[in-house]
Design a protein around this motif. Structure first.
Motif, PDB file in Angstrom:
ATOM      1  N   SER A 169       7.718   6.940   7.068  1.00 16.01           N
ATOM      2  CA  SER A 169       6.335   6.847   7.537  1.00 16.01           C
ATOM      3  C   SER A 169       5.355   6.964   6.374  1.00 16.01           C
ATOM      4  CB  SER A 169       6.035   7.955   8.555  1.00 16.01           C
ATOM      5  OG  SER A 169       6.879   7.845   9.670  1.00 16.01           O
ATOM      6  N   VAL A 170       5.786   7.663   5.315  1.00 15.24           N
ATOM      7  CA  VAL A 170       5.000   7.753   4.080  1.00 15.24           C
ATOM      8  C   VAL A 170       5.936   7.468   2.914  1.00 15.24           C
ATOM      9  CG1 VAL A 170       3.351   9.402   5.050  1.00 15.24           C
ATOM     10  CG2 VAL A 170       5.362  10.242   3.806  1.00 15.24           C
ATOM     11  N   ASP A 171       5.344   7.197   1.744  1.00 12.68           N
ATOM     12  CA  ASP A 171       6.136   6.828   0.566  1.00 12.68           C
ATOM     13  C   ASP A 171       6.283   7.974  -0.432  1.00 12.68           C
ATOM     14  OD1 ASP A 171       6.380   3.922   1.235  1.00 12.68           O
ATOM     15  OD2 ASP A 171       4.202   4.067   1.110  1.00 12.68           O
ATOM     16  N   ARG A 202       1.562   5.042   0.680  1.00 11.01           N
ATOM     17  CA  ARG A 202       1.034   6.046   1.606  1.00 11.01           C
ATOM     18  C   ARG A 202       1.448   7.434   1.138  1.00 11.01           C
ATOM     19  NH1 ARG A 202       4.464   3.547   6.216  1.00 11.01           N
ATOM     20  NH2 ARG A 202       5.776   3.532   4.353  1.00 11.01           N
ATOM     21  N   LYS A 214      -3.788  10.352  -6.260  1.00 11.88           N
ATOM     22  CA  LYS A 214      -4.172   8.949  -6.028  1.00 11.88           C
ATOM     23  C   LYS A 214      -4.973   8.405  -7.209  1.00 11.88           C
ATOM     24  CE  LYS A 214      -7.110   6.152  -2.985  1.00 11.88           C
ATOM     25  NZ  LYS A 214      -7.954   6.165  -1.749  1.00 11.88           N
ATOM     26  N   GLN A 265      -2.317   9.861   4.223  1.00  8.13           N
ATOM     27  CA  GLN A 265      -1.943  10.002   5.636  1.00  8.13           C
ATOM     28  C   GLN A 265      -1.789  11.483   5.936  1.00  8.13           C
ATOM     29  OE1 GLN A 265       0.818   7.113   7.174  1.00  8.13           O
ATOM     30  NE2 GLN A 265       1.806   8.624   8.479  1.00  8.13           N
ATOM     31  N   VAL A 316       0.856  -1.188   0.000  1.00  5.35           N
ATOM     32  CA  VAL A 316       0.000   0.000   0.000  1.00  5.35           C
ATOM     33  C   VAL A 316       0.891   1.235   0.000  1.00  5.35           C
ATOM     34  CG1 VAL A 316      -1.762   1.287   1.253  1.00  5.35           C
ATOM     35  CG2 VAL A 316      -1.825  -1.212   1.244  1.00  5.35           C
ATOM     36  N   GLU A 361      -3.273   5.038  -0.066  1.00  8.62           N
ATOM     37  CA  GLU A 361      -4.031   5.668   1.014  1.00  8.62           C
ATOM     38  C   GLU A 361      -3.381   6.993   1.385  1.00  8.62           C
ATOM     39  OE1 GLU A 361      -2.061   3.606   4.990  1.00  8.62           O
ATOM     40  OE2 GLU A 361      -3.792   2.620   4.060  1.00  8.62           O
TER      41      GLU A 361
END
Length: 312
Positions: A74-76, A7, A24, A39, A5, A37
């Motif tokens: 923590s996020v991509d 992020r 997205k 964040q 997934v 998703e």
């Protein structure tokens, strides 16, 4: 396609969420099996709402915490308004893609539908930007230019409730939200220079993430990226941020890029504005050379005064 997934780090405003949702959707249109998703990350600029941006100080007020999340994985990826992104990115990060630019112009939203020239004498006009304030003071010195913070929907509400006679906003945000009907008039870039990167979105990733670089490839728009590179090279050479009265706007046509740069005094009485062009391969060199011209003409003195007096 992997089951991973992705992020997306984003601010929590309605506009930021809309921009991230658009990214997205665009990613999933290219890669239907991709799971994405959002964040939400609160930035310093989101937390401090009772102080004018120019008084908060520092760079990256709306991106630093999101970039920290990228660096600590923590996020991509992160979706930013390019006008909020400092001239230098942190080590280890890069722009993976810059999609097609929205309308880069500033617009006026007036409570009674007037254009800028038809606002009544003494009209209260709200803006959080020293760049906008300086140009407003030059064009309408009789108006009362007042500081206005808050998200896009908050600013529109304050006009609707009569707290301001008008506000100046970015056309891009209103377009993306589908709120074009609120716009009273568009401010021509030939008269009212936009912010550097205004209307453009940047998708930031870790420099080593070849997987995301491949996924983002179809979202990238070369002409927009060339224009933004020219503008950001101007910004870097001026050593400015989004809290100083600096403007820059580039257009790309065929093999050429044209760039307008602006440095203004806070009262709008002094403006150093030039337009130059070069081959698109020289976009960054054009930005640097135009900045040097502006600084030499008097822009350096203005910026030094602003920083010395603590206005930015």
């Amino acid at each position: 396609m992997t089951d991973k997934v992705l992020r997306i780090g984003t601010r929590g405003s309605l506009l930021a969420l809309k921009q991230s949702e658009n990214v997205k959707t665009a990613l999933q249109a290219q890669w239907p099996e991709l799971q994405v998703e959002l964040q939400i990350i609160k930035t310093m600029g989101d937390k401090i709402l009772d102080v004018p941006l120019a008084k908060v100080g520092g760079k990256g007020l709306f991106v630093k915490e999101i970039e920290d999340a990228l660096l600590n994985r923590s996020v991509d990826l992160a979706v930013h308004s390019m006008k909020d992104v400092p001239a230098d990115l942190p080590d280890g990060l890069c722009m993976g893609a810059i999609p097609p630019r929205e309308d880069p112009r500033d617009v006026l939203v007036a409570s009674r539908g007037q254009s800028l020239s038809h606002l009544p004498e003494g009209a209260r006009v709200g803006t959080s930007s020293l760049r906008r304030a300086a140009q407003l003071k030059k064009l309408r010195p009789d108006c009362a230019i007042e500081s206005l913070r808050g998200n896009l929907d908050t600013r529109l509400r304050k006009v609707r409730e009569g707290m301001y006679d008008a506000v100046v906003l970015a056309a891009a945000g209103l377009h993306r939200m589908g709120w074009e009907d609120r716009i009273t008039c568009y401010l021509d870039p030939d008269v009212f220079v936009p912010a550097i990167g205004q209307g453009a979105i940047g998708i930031e990733i870790r420099s080593t993430d070849e997987y995301l670089q491949r996924l983002l490839g179809p979202l990238h728009h070369t002409d927009t990226a060339v224009a933004v590179r020219a503008e950001r090279a101007l910004l870097k050479e001026l050593q400015g941020g989004c809290q100083v009265p600096i403007g820059g706007y580039a257009t790309v046509s065929g093999g050429m890029v044209e760039l307008t740069g602006l440095v203004a005094s806070l009262d709008g009485q002094e403006m150093f504005r030039f337009t130059r062009s070069a081959a698109r391969e020289q976009a960054e060199a054009l930005g640097r050379s135009l900045a040097g011209e502006i600084l030499a003409a008097g822009g350096r003195r203005i910026l030094e005064e602003i920083y010395r007096d603590g206005a930015a």
